[in-house]
Design a protein around this motif. Structure first.
Motif, PDB file in Angstrom:
ATOM      1  N   LEU A   1      -8.102   2.044  -9.948  1.00 65.94           N
ATOM      2  CA  LEU A   1      -8.853   2.191  -8.692  1.00 65.94           C
ATOM      3  C   LEU A   1      -7.941   2.082  -7.472  1.00 65.94           C
ATOM      4  N   ILE A   2      -7.063   1.101  -7.472  1.00 61.68           N
ATOM      5  CA  ILE A   2      -6.159   0.923  -6.331  1.00 61.68           C
ATOM      6  C   ILE A   2      -5.181   2.086  -6.243  1.00 61.68           C
ATOM      7  N   GLY A   3      -4.676   2.551  -7.370  1.00 57.93           N
ATOM      8  CA  GLY A   3      -3.764   3.701  -7.372  1.00 57.93           C
ATOM      9  C   GLY A   3      -4.430   4.967  -6.858  1.00 57.93           C
ATOM     10  N   VAL A   4      -5.684   5.182  -7.261  1.00 61.32           N
ATOM     11  CA  VAL A   4      -6.417   6.362  -6.783  1.00 61.32           C
ATOM     12  C   VAL A   4      -6.624   6.285  -5.279  1.00 61.32           C
ATOM     13  N   PHE A   5      -7.015   5.116  -4.773  1.00 56.73           N
ATOM     14  CA  PHE A   5      -7.204   4.971  -3.330  1.00 56.73           C
ATOM     15  C   PHE A   5      -5.884   5.124  -2.577  1.00 56.73           C
ATOM     16  N   ALA A   6      -4.791   4.574  -3.120  1.00 55.47           N
ATOM     17  CA  ALA A   6      -3.488   4.705  -2.460  1.00 55.47           C
ATOM     18  C   ALA A   6      -3.072   6.173  -2.383  1.00 55.47           C
ATOM     19  N   ARG A   7      -3.297   6.914  -3.477  1.00 50.10           N
ATOM     20  CA  ARG A   7      -2.968   8.344  -3.470  1.00 50.10           C
ATOM     21  C   ARG A   7      -3.869   9.108  -2.507  1.00 50.10           C
ATOM     22  N   PHE A   8      -5.136   8.721  -2.423  1.00 48.27           N
ATOM     23  CA  PHE A   8      -6.086   9.409  -1.548  1.00 48.27           C
ATOM     24  C   PHE A   8      -5.734   9.214  -0.078  1.00 48.27           C
ATOM     25  N   PHE A   9      -5.379   7.998   0.308  1.00 49.22           N
ATOM     26  CA  PHE A   9      -5.108   7.703   1.716  1.00 49.22           C
ATOM     27  C   PHE A   9      -3.686   8.039   2.143  1.00 49.22           C
ATOM     28  N   TYR A  10      -2.777   8.266   1.186  1.00 54.18           N
ATOM     29  CA  TYR A  10      -1.407   8.620   1.544  1.00 54.18           C
ATOM     30  C   TYR A  10      -1.397  10.049   2.075  1.00 54.18           C
TER      31      TYR A  10
ATOM     32  N   VAL B   1      -1.378   7.685 -15.960  1.00 49.15           N
ATOM     33  CA  VAL B   1      -0.599   6.490 -16.287  1.00 49.15           C
ATOM     34  C   VAL B   1       0.222   6.060 -15.080  1.00 49.15           C
ATOM     35  N   ALA B   2       0.838   7.016 -14.395  1.00 50.43           N
ATOM     36  CA  ALA B   2       1.612   6.693 -13.196  1.00 50.43           C
ATOM     37  C   ALA B   2       0.709   6.144 -12.100  1.00 50.43           C
ATOM     38  N   THR B   3      -0.516   6.657 -11.998  1.00 52.97           N
ATOM     39  CA  THR B   3      -1.463   6.155 -11.000  1.00 52.97           C
ATOM     40  C   THR B   3      -1.840   4.709 -11.301  1.00 52.97           C
ATOM     41  N   ILE B   4      -2.077   4.398 -12.578  1.00 51.17           N
ATOM     42  CA  ILE B   4      -2.406   3.022 -12.963  1.00 51.17           C
ATOM     43  C   ILE B   4      -1.231   2.096 -12.659  1.00 51.17           C
ATOM     44  N   LEU B   5      -0.021   2.530 -13.016  1.00 46.27           N
ATOM     45  CA  LEU B   5       1.164   1.710 -12.738  1.00 46.27           C
ATOM     46  C   LEU B   5       1.390   1.543 -11.246  1.00 46.27           C
ATOM     47  N   LEU B   6       1.096   2.587 -10.468  1.00 49.04           N
ATOM     48  CA  LEU B   6       1.205   2.499  -9.011  1.00 49.04           C
ATOM     49  C   LEU B   6       0.239   1.453  -8.473  1.00 49.04           C
ATOM     50  N   GLY B   7      -0.992   1.460  -8.950  1.00 53.22           N
ATOM     51  CA  GLY B   7      -1.975   0.491  -8.492  1.00 53.22           C
ATOM     52  C   GLY B   7      -1.613  -0.932  -8.867  1.00 53.22           C
ATOM     53  N   ILE B   8      -1.148  -1.119 -10.101  1.00 54.25           N
ATOM     54  CA  ILE B   8      -0.736  -2.459 -10.535  1.00 54.25           C
ATOM     55  C   ILE B   8       0.469  -2.922  -9.721  1.00 54.25           C
ATOM     56  N   GLY B   9       1.425  -2.021  -9.510  1.00 51.61           N
ATOM     57  CA  GLY B   9       2.596  -2.364  -8.699  1.00 51.61           C
ATOM     58  C   GLY B   9       2.229  -2.667  -7.256  1.00 51.61           C
TER      59      GLY B   9
ATOM     60  N   CYS C   1      -7.735  -6.441  -1.309  1.00 51.52           N
ATOM     61  CA  CYS C   1      -7.858  -5.070  -1.817  1.00 51.52           C
ATOM     62  C   CYS C   1      -7.172  -4.093  -0.869  1.00 51.52           C
ATOM     63  N   LEU C   2      -7.390  -4.266   0.423  1.00 49.26           N
ATOM     64  CA  LEU C   2      -6.740  -3.397   1.412  1.00 49.26           C
ATOM     65  C   LEU C   2      -5.227  -3.556   1.336  1.00 49.26           C
ATOM     66  N   ALA C   3      -4.762  -4.794   1.200  1.00 51.71           N
ATOM     67  CA  ALA C   3      -3.321  -5.032   1.087  1.00 51.71           C
ATOM     68  C   ALA C   3      -2.765  -4.391  -0.178  1.00 51.71           C
ATOM     69  N   SER C   4      -3.526  -4.395  -1.259  1.00 55.80           N
ATOM     70  CA  SER C   4      -3.074  -3.758  -2.500  1.00 55.80           C
ATOM     71  C   SER C   4      -2.939  -2.255  -2.331  1.00 55.80           C
ATOM     72  N   ILE C   5      -3.892  -1.643  -1.635  1.00 52.70           N
ATOM     73  CA  ILE C   5      -3.821  -0.202  -1.377  1.00 52.70           C
ATOM     74  C   ILE C   5      -2.620   0.108  -0.489  1.00 52.70           C
ATOM     75  N   LEU C   6      -2.403  -0.706   0.533  1.00 55.35           N
ATOM     76  CA  LEU C   6      -1.233  -0.505   1.391  1.00 55.35           C
ATOM     77  C   LEU C   6       0.066  -0.724   0.614  1.00 55.35           C
ATOM     78  N   GLY C   7       0.064  -1.670  -0.330  1.00 52.89           N
ATOM     79  CA  GLY C   7       1.227  -1.879  -1.186  1.00 52.89           C
ATOM     80  C   GLY C   7       1.504  -0.665  -2.054  1.00 52.89           C
ATOM     81  N   GLY C   8       0.436  -0.051  -2.575  1.00 54.57           N
ATOM     82  CA  GLY C   8       0.595   1.178  -3.355  1.00 54.57           C
ATOM     83  C   GLY C   8       1.143   2.313  -2.513  1.00 54.57           C
ATOM     84  N   MET C   9       0.644   2.419  -1.281  1.00 53.83           N
ATOM     85  CA  MET C   9       1.149   3.457  -0.377  1.00 53.83           C
ATOM     86  C   MET C   9       2.616   3.214  -0.040  1.00 53.83           C
ATOM     87  N   ALA C  10       2.986   1.951   0.100  1.00 47.58           N
ATOM     88  CA  ALA C  10       4.391   1.614   0.365  1.00 47.58           C
ATOM     89  C   ALA C  10       5.271   2.008  -0.820  1.00 47.58           C
ATOM     90  N   LEU C  11       4.761   1.816  -2.030  1.00 43.06           N
ATOM     91  CA  LEU C  11       5.531   2.223  -3.212  1.00 43.06           C
ATOM     92  C   LEU C  11       5.691   3.736  -3.285  1.00 43.06           C
TER      93      LEU C  11
END
Length: 81
Positions: A13-22, A31-39, A60-70
């Motif tokens: 979920l976090i990886g999908v949101f990070a990809r959506f907002f980037y 698999v890369a999306t899941i790893l992105l969200g976990i990271g 949750c917002l910080a996690s999405i921003l962390g995914g976008m940073a990655l």
């Protein structure tokens, strides 16, 4: 076992949101999306958690921003598309 399943689902979920907002297209598989969200969650947790393990919207917002940073760091290093 449930912790691993929870990490995979929240990572997805976090990886999908990070990809959506980037801005721009982010080409990667599930698999890369899941790893992105976990990271992203780990990055955000290291920066923002102060010993708290509760659910929070700010976390949750910080996690999405962390995914976008990655994503940004990966592109800056030439990793991925």
């Amino acid at each position: 076992m449930f912790n691993i399943i929870g990490a995979i689902i929240s990572g997805l979920l976090i990886g999908v949101f990070a990809r959506f907002f980037y801005p721009g297209a982010v080409e990667m598989g599930w698999v890369a999306t899941i790893l992105l969200g976990i990271g992203g969650s780990l990055v955000a947790g290291l920066i923002t958690s102060r010993g708290q393990s509760d659910f929070s919207r700010a976390g949750c917002l910080a996690s999405i921003l962390g995914g976008m940073a990655l994503i940004f760091i990966g592109r800056a290093l030439g990793i991925g598309g």
